[in-house]
Design an enzyme around this catalytic site. Structure first.
Site, PDB file in Angstrom:
ATOM      1  N   LYS A  77     -43.684  35.805   8.202  1.00 24.38           N
ATOM      2  CA  LYS A  77     -44.655  35.858   7.249  1.00 24.38           C
ATOM      3  C   LYS A  77     -44.321  36.660   6.237  1.00 24.38           C
ATOM      4  CE  LYS A  77     -45.548  40.371   8.174  1.00 24.38           C
ATOM      5  NZ  LYS A  77     -45.577  41.305   7.191  1.00 24.38           N
ATOM      6  N   ASP A  87     -49.663  43.254  13.570  1.00 21.53           N
ATOM      7  CA  ASP A  87     -49.263  42.101  12.865  1.00 21.53           C
ATOM      8  C   ASP A  87     -49.228  40.663  13.874  1.00 21.53           C
ATOM      9  OD1 ASP A  87     -48.794  43.173  10.468  1.00 21.53           O
ATOM     10  OD2 ASP A  87     -46.686  43.007  10.496  1.00 21.53           O
TER      11      ASP A  87
END
Length: 276
Positions: free
Chosen positions: A8, A140
């Protein structure tokens, strides 16, 4: 059974306040990108030492430390607590996402482990249940269960899917060999609310992002490691529409309209170009 954990980038990352528990509340947009590890699991041979429930082999990129503390193994044990019928497994993790880069490689790997175990052993966990497990492993981690662009608040675990489409652009990732410990990065931040929320900014034309979309870690991290600032400036010089540090790690990314040539500078460090 095999799967391919993705990375990401953060489109904006604002540290808005310090919490009573010592953590920080954030505002950020997570954007998944197709830079992939590979994770394979298979049932463990009965002859393997009985003291090990999840055996992990990591290849391609060396990860220091006890394998039993790796997030992949921790994900296994987290589910094993609630589903004792899960058998012992061998896990092979091929690392391609750079480590300590702010690109969520470890978080993605553990989320992939949750998904693999759920599928392989028919645990019938739904997406929200998997997100809840992932949040217990790291802030995350839940985004990699969702695998969709999302606006995040809290410590990064409160997710709202949003529509951000960068298809047709190219992503350049440059990761100098400079470790940026997360604890150190946070210790240098002065939390404050941004003038404009990153969710609002990413809905605007990408040409506006350079002047409005910020990663709060850049100011303090660039002061400690000027080489990282030089990479960001170089990405703009070779044509990036937008460039930033990803997360609190040392990877810098640039978004380009045309495929960039990264051969002109910073030799000997990790560089990659991906189509978005």
């Amino acid at each position: 059974m095999i799967t391919f954990p993705i990375a990401k980038i953060n489109l904006g990352l604002n540290v808005v306040e310090k919490r009573p528990d010592g953590y920080h509340n954030l505002e950020t947009v997570f954007y998944p990108v197709q830079l992939k590890d590979a994770l394979e699991i298979q049932p463990m041979d009965e002859l393997f030492p009985s003291s090990v429930d999840c055996d992990l082999k990591v290849t391609n990129i060396t990860i220091e430390g006890d394998e039993q503390r790796n997030l992949v193994v921790r994900a296994y044990h987290l589910l094993k607590q609630d589903f004792p019928q899960i058998p012992r497994v061998h896990a092979h993790l091929y690392k391609a996402i750079p480590t300590q880069a702010g690109m969520g490689g470890g978080s993605s790997d553990c989320a992939a482990m949750l998904l693999l175990l759920n599928r392989m052993f028919q645990l019938r966990l739904n997406q929200q249940q998997l997100i809840d497990y992932a949040a217990r492993l790291g802030a995350d981690c839940p985004i990699f269960i969702l695998n969709h662009p999302a606006y995040a608040e809290g410590i990064g675990e409160r997710l709202q899917p949003i529509e951000v489409n960068l298809s047709g652009y190219y992503l350049a990732v440059v990761r100098p060999d400079i470790p940026v410990p997360t604890k150190e990065a946070f210790s240098l931040i002065k939390p404050q609310k941004p003038l404009k929320n990153c969710r609002t900014i990413v809905s605007q034309p990408i040409e506006t992002w350079r002047d409005e979309l910020f990663n709060d870690f850049e100011q303090s991290v660039f002061a400690l490691h000027p080489e990282l600032k030089e990479v960001k400036e170089w990405l703009y010089r070779i044509g990036a529409v937008y460039a930033a540090m990803s997360g609190s790690g040392s990877a810098l990314f640039g978004i380009f309209r045309n495929q960039p040539d990264l051969s002109g500078a910073f030799s000997g460090i990790y560089k990659q170009v991906l189509a978005l």
